[in-house]
Design a protein around this motif. Structure first.
Motif, PDB file in Angstrom:
ATOM      1  N   SER A 192       7.626  21.372   8.761  1.00  0.00           N
ATOM      2  CA  SER A 192       7.017  23.096   9.463  1.00  0.00           C
ATOM      3  C   SER A 192       7.346  24.087   8.849  1.00  0.00           C
ATOM      4  CB  SER A 192       7.616  22.555  10.679  1.00  0.00           C
ATOM      5  OG  SER A 192       7.451  23.475  11.710  1.00  0.00           O
ATOM      6  N   LEU A 193       9.182  24.180   8.488  1.00  0.00           N
ATOM      7  CA  LEU A 193       8.683  25.582   7.786  1.00  0.00           C
ATOM      8  C   LEU A 193       7.313  25.802   6.462  1.00  0.00           C
ATOM      9  CD1 LEU A 193      10.218  28.418   7.833  1.00  0.00           C
ATOM     10  CD2 LEU A 193      11.326  27.005   5.518  1.00  0.00           C
ATOM     11  N   GLN A 194       7.369  24.595   5.693  1.00  0.00           N
ATOM     12  CA  GLN A 194       6.516  24.631   4.476  1.00  0.00           C
ATOM     13  C   GLN A 194       4.770  24.828   5.389  1.00  0.00           C
ATOM     14  OE1 GLN A 194       7.675  25.414   1.982  1.00  0.00           O
ATOM     15  NE2 GLN A 194       9.691  25.041   2.344  1.00  0.00           N
ATOM     16  N   CYS A 195       4.716  24.466   6.530  1.00  0.00           N
ATOM     17  CA  CYS A 195       3.529  24.231   6.514  1.00  0.00           C
ATOM     18  C   CYS A 195       3.159  26.488   6.727  1.00  0.00           C
ATOM     19  CB  CYS A 195       3.027  23.937   7.728  1.00  0.00           C
ATOM     20  SG  CYS A 195       3.079  21.320   6.984  1.00  0.00           S
ATOM     21  N   ASP A 196       3.880  26.427   7.557  1.00  0.00           N
ATOM     22  CA  ASP A 196       3.852  28.108   8.873  1.00  0.00           C
ATOM     23  C   ASP A 196       3.809  29.081   7.033  1.00  0.00           C
ATOM     24  OD1 ASP A 196       4.308  27.265  10.827  1.00  0.00           O
ATOM     25  OD2 ASP A 196       5.822  27.954  10.631  1.00  0.00           O
ATOM     26  N   GLU A 241      -1.047  23.414  -1.249  1.00  0.00           N
ATOM     27  CA  GLU A 241       0.017  24.159  -1.059  1.00  0.00           C
ATOM     28  C   GLU A 241       0.995  23.480  -0.299  1.00  0.00           C
ATOM     29  OE1 GLU A 241       1.704  28.166  -1.763  1.00  0.00           O
ATOM     30  OE2 GLU A 241      -0.364  27.368  -2.322  1.00  0.00           O
ATOM     31  N   ILE A 242       0.327  23.186   0.820  1.00  0.00           N
ATOM     32  CA  ILE A 242       1.764  21.885   1.484  1.00  0.00           C
ATOM     33  C   ILE A 242       2.427  21.121   0.592  1.00  0.00           C
ATOM     34  CG2 ILE A 242       2.793  20.859   3.650  1.00  0.00           C
ATOM     35  CD1 ILE A 242       0.158  22.527   5.438  1.00  0.00           C
ATOM     36  N   GLN A 243       1.742  20.208  -0.056  1.00  0.00           N
ATOM     37  CA  GLN A 243       1.713  19.435  -0.700  1.00  0.00           C
ATOM     38  C   GLN A 243       2.612  19.140  -1.718  1.00  0.00           C
ATOM     39  OE1 GLN A 243       0.755  15.243  -0.324  1.00  0.00           O
ATOM     40  NE2 GLN A 243       2.619  15.622  -1.308  1.00  0.00           N
ATOM     41  N   ASN A 244       2.856  20.240  -1.840  1.00  0.00           N
ATOM     42  CA  ASN A 244       3.289  20.370  -3.902  1.00  0.00           C
ATOM     43  C   ASN A 244       5.131  21.496  -3.300  1.00  0.00           C
ATOM     44  OD1 ASN A 244       1.621  20.539  -5.583  1.00  0.00           O
ATOM     45  ND2 ASN A 244       1.014  23.286  -5.577  1.00  0.00           N
ATOM     46  N   LYS A 245       4.729  21.529  -2.138  1.00  0.00           N
ATOM     47  CA  LYS A 245       6.178  22.221  -1.648  1.00  0.00           C
ATOM     48  C   LYS A 245       6.923  20.932  -1.042  1.00  0.00           C
ATOM     49  CE  LYS A 245       5.227  26.230  -2.071  1.00  0.00           C
ATOM     50  NZ  LYS A 245       6.853  27.126  -3.002  1.00  0.00           N
ATOM     51  N   VAL A 246       6.257  19.624  -0.609  1.00  0.00           N
ATOM     52  CA  VAL A 246       7.037  18.448   0.218  1.00  0.00           C
ATOM     53  C   VAL A 246       7.596  17.549  -0.729  1.00  0.00           C
ATOM     54  CG1 VAL A 246       6.646  19.344   2.522  1.00  0.00           C
ATOM     55  CG2 VAL A 246       5.099  18.101   0.926  1.00  0.00           C
ATOM     56  N   SER A 247       6.647  17.792  -1.774  1.00  0.00           N
ATOM     57  CA  SER A 247       6.599  16.667  -3.024  1.00  0.00           C
ATOM     58  C   SER A 247       8.542  16.219  -3.337  1.00  0.00           C
ATOM     59  CB  SER A 247       6.391  17.143  -4.227  1.00  0.00           C
ATOM     60  OG  SER A 247       4.597  16.798  -3.756  1.00  0.00           O
ATOM     61  N   ASP A 248       8.882  16.908  -3.380  1.00  0.00           N
ATOM     62  CA  ASP A 248      10.361  15.869  -3.720  1.00  0.00           C
ATOM     63  C   ASP A 248      11.877  15.619  -2.408  1.00  0.00           C
ATOM     64  OD1 ASP A 248      10.046  17.497  -6.063  1.00  0.00           O
ATOM     65  OD2 ASP A 248      10.905  19.536  -5.608  1.00  0.00           O
TER      66      ASP A 248
END
Length: 342
Positions: A192-196, A241-248
């Protein structure tokens, strides 16, 4: 940490039957040992009563999973594997299911049960009624289905500094349960935070509407990209942008779509007037271009037919009259000239 799928544990029904039969046998031996005399009877009675007291622990190893669900299991703090697939399983009864996001409710698909209302059970204690929230009985299962996260509207400044309200719906799913549980504290809140954050980072690169001399791609050249006119491009950029942040965190972003886009209320009226003015100017340009073309056609046809010979002054007067008629907002009022033009 990589996910380890546990295989060969789909024997829950056989384990259930065996444990139940063992319990029945233990109860029978308990009765037999209690009625028997001698050391043999005492030993049988002792073993039977111990099993009756602790044998129920084996039932804790029975796990039922529906399609699209998984269980991350740990044994004394060590990750032992993940149960996947639908079926009836039996695992080590001392294994504990872990899901730190079990209590997190984002108002998204998969988090809404019974119309969002908590279930309560009422117990009578000490002469008073106590409401017990049965939702505290956490469901440690992790959903592997595609879920939709729709965060609330955000107010973000576009590249020109204009405040814009935007909302984005993100379709996502968990692909690596071990990363989702152990790499981040709470994968739902993290997503949720990464989406915002991604929405803010991308929206500030675009103008709300098409604007001249604005570079939205970073290649140093002006383009026609805008939030209103390039929603597909903006949504794909937000998704990346979101995918790069949540892959880990073991999460895959399936799709992202803009569900709401508008100017902020404080400038909406002014921007509406601006759009209306631009529309009026564009309409006038089109009307003038058409009127000039009709005047040219009229003069050409008159010369071809040689119906009348017009000098420059009469041509100017004719052009003026035609433009007034063709470009005016109201119907022209005819004036009869009974004398000479001069």
């Amino acid at each position: 940490m990589k996910e380890k799928e546990m295989r060969g544990h789909k024997n829950g029904m056989a384990a259930l039957i065996l444990i139940t039969v063992s319990y029945i046998v233990a109860i029978a031996l308990l009765i037999y040992g209690g009625s028997s005399e001698g050391p043999v009877g005492s030993i049988i009675f002792t073993v039977a009563i111990i099993y009756v007291c602790v044998g129920w622990v084996l039932y804790l190893g029975l796990k039922v999973l529906k399609p699209g669900e998984a269980l991350v299991l740990t044994l004394f703090g060590k990750y032992v594997g993940t149960l996947k697939g639908d079926g009836f399983f039996f695992v080590n009864p001392f294994c504990i299911a872990v899901n730190p996001a079990a209590d997190t409710k984002l108002g998204q698909s998969g988090d809404i049960t019974d119309n969002g209302k908590s279930k309560f059970a009422t117990a009578l204690t000490g002469g008073g009624n106590v409401a017990i929230d049965t939702s505290s009985m956490k469901n440690k299962k992790i959903s592997l289905k595609v879920m939709t996260l729709s965060n609330s509207k955000q107010k973000v400044n576009d590249i020109l500094g204009n405040p814009v309200e935007i909302a984005v719906a993100v379709m996502w799913k968990v692909t690596d349960t071990a990363k989702a549980v152990f790499s981040v504290d709470n994968y739902k809140e993290y997503l949720s935070l990464q989406c915002d954050t991604a929405v803010r980072n991308v929206v500030k690169l675009y103008p709300y509407d098409v604007t001249e001399n604005v570079d939205t791609t970073g290649d140093g050249q002006a383009d026609d990209g805008s939030l209103r006119g390039s929603t597909e491009l903006v949504a794909n950029r937000i998704m990346e942008e979101i995918q790069n942040k949540v892959s880990d965190a073991g999460i895959e972003i399936v799709d992202a779509r803009i569900t709401y886009l508008a100017y902020a209320p404080e400038i909406a009226a002014a921007m509406l007037q601006r759009q209306q003015a631009a529309a009026v100017v564009d309409a006038r340009k089109l009307i003038v271009d058409g009127a000039v073309g009709m005047v040219e056609l009229a003069l050409e046809r008159l010369n071809e037919k040689e119906l009348v010979q017009l000098d420059e002054e009469r041509k100017a007067a004719m052009v003026s009259n035609l433009l007034v008629v063709l470009c005016g907002n109201h119907d022209a009022q005819p004036i009869v000239n009974s004398g000479s033009l001069y």
